[in-house]
Design an enzyme around this catalytic site. Sequence first.
Site, PDB file in Angstrom:
ATOM      1  N   ALA A 116     -39.993  -5.716 -20.616  1.00 32.13           N
ATOM      2  CA  ALA A 116     -41.414  -5.726 -20.987  1.00 32.13           C
ATOM      3  C   ALA A 116     -42.168  -4.747 -20.102  1.00 32.13           C
ATOM      4  CB  ALA A 116     -41.980  -7.130 -20.838  1.00 32.13           C
ATOM      5  N   ASN A 117     -43.470  -4.716 -20.223  1.00 34.45           N
ATOM      6  CA  ASN A 117     -44.301  -3.917 -19.320  1.00 34.45           C
ATOM      7  C   ASN A 117     -45.585  -4.690 -19.005  1.00 34.45           C
ATOM      8  OD1 ASN A 117     -46.424  -3.135 -21.306  1.00 34.45           O
ATOM      9  ND2 ASN A 117     -44.659  -2.186 -22.314  1.00 34.45           N
ATOM     10  N   ARG A 118     -46.441  -4.101 -18.193  1.00 33.01           N
ATOM     11  CA  ARG A 118     -47.589  -4.845 -17.657  1.00 33.01           C
ATOM     12  C   ARG A 118     -48.815  -4.837 -18.562  1.00 33.01           C
ATOM     13  NH1 ARG A 118     -46.432  -6.030 -12.420  1.00 33.01           N
ATOM     14  NH2 ARG A 118     -44.915  -4.679 -11.386  1.00 33.01           N
TER      15      ARG A 118
ATOM     16  N   ALA B 161     -48.666  -0.643 -25.655  1.00 34.39           N
ATOM     17  CA  ALA B 161     -47.715  -0.054 -24.711  1.00 34.39           C
ATOM     18  C   ALA B 161     -46.321  -0.450 -25.211  1.00 34.39           C
ATOM     19  CB  ALA B 161     -47.978  -0.580 -23.315  1.00 34.39           C
TER      20      ALA B 161
END
Length: 403
Positions: free
Chosen positions: A209-211, A275
């Site tokens: 995942a990402n932030r 994102a």
Amino acid sequence: MVLAGKRVLLVIGGGIAAYKALDLIRRLRERGASVRCILTAGAQAFVTPLAASALSGQRSHTDLFDREDEADIGHIRLARDADIVVVAPATANLMARMAGGHADDLASTVLLATTLPILLAPAMNVRMWQHPATQRNLATLQADGVRVVGPNDGAMAEAETGPGRMAEPLEIADAVRQVLAPTGPLAGRHVLITSGPTHEPIDPVRYIANRSSGKQGHAIARAAAAAGARVTLVSGPVSLPDQAGITTVHVESARDMLAAVEMALPADIGIFAAAVADWRVVHAGAQKMKKDGGALQPLSLTENPDILATIAHRTQGRPELVVGFAAETQNVIANAKAKLARKGCDLIVANDVSAEGGVMGGDMNTVHLVGPTGIETWPTLSKAEVASRLVSAVGALLKSSPS
Ligand code: CTP
């Protein structure tokens, strides 16, 4: 009288929120609409046809094979002689029957027979709302073009809290107005927005995942709806609530996001703020990976589809305006210019997402608008302010486009 002359067919489902449907009749009539009601059998356990008739000023309908009704107006005319069908409360059962194409009572038959815009105001227990079956039905209905307002988060009749409370009558009346009489610079336009991160499974419990928090994309969805647009928000996993009047489609992975975007087209404007994870695991395991004391075998990764580029490069069915984002940690402008060309979009919103800026997950953003003819740098603003400025910029670009 924003709804003057508009005709609303209100289907009242069988839930405790049915009492709020009576207030909805009043709110719609205050705005100039005429309201005709259908009550399901369940609805009649909570409110009476007489109450609905008294408030609407028109006879209410309850039976599919009512002799008088069929001679007088008939279910096909009921399905046709209105400008919108509103289902409030839309119960889990009614949604399931709609998604399945059932026609076993007056309400479901009219809902199957109508070609009018349909607006659902779901109301049910939080666990029923979150059940995969309800979420599947919701996705099916949204793919069929049904619009949804709510449900809201909050205390429920059964002393539980969570999403499931029916949207307030005023919110539903506003959503009706947005469908029938949209106002604002983007009135009549369909805006498709991606937001949030994507999760790419490694095994059933782990993912890449990402932030991203989804705050910027969700703010753009709100700003576009406030500007009068019909908004579809395709959101990766975030902890933000769904917004009244915005059709939100929840997805996990990049491939799900692309499928949901394609399903939501056509759109006049596409704003790709998500994102998206660039990579996914080639063979995500069906079972949880176990450690065995040795080294972990490197995961084999493959590139995800580029959603923005896929849509922007379309020759047919491309939104009139495609806006991308560029999340950069260095050479922000140069990288954004390169992305504008590579992805084939009309505008790039570039921002510096280095950790020290606190953009990812934060409430503020500093962006540069990179277009084919120049660059505009905005001061540091709240994400809501960035969203409303972006929506204005997009509205101006549409106006100046030759279409
Ligand atoms: N994007 C997309 N699908 C992907 C990757 C990115 O739709 N698989 C979109 C994003 O939503 C954004 C734009 O492309 O609008 C740029 O995303 P960004 O993460 O900044 O760039 P990448 O294309 O991933 O390139 P890089 O990671 O090399 O910077």
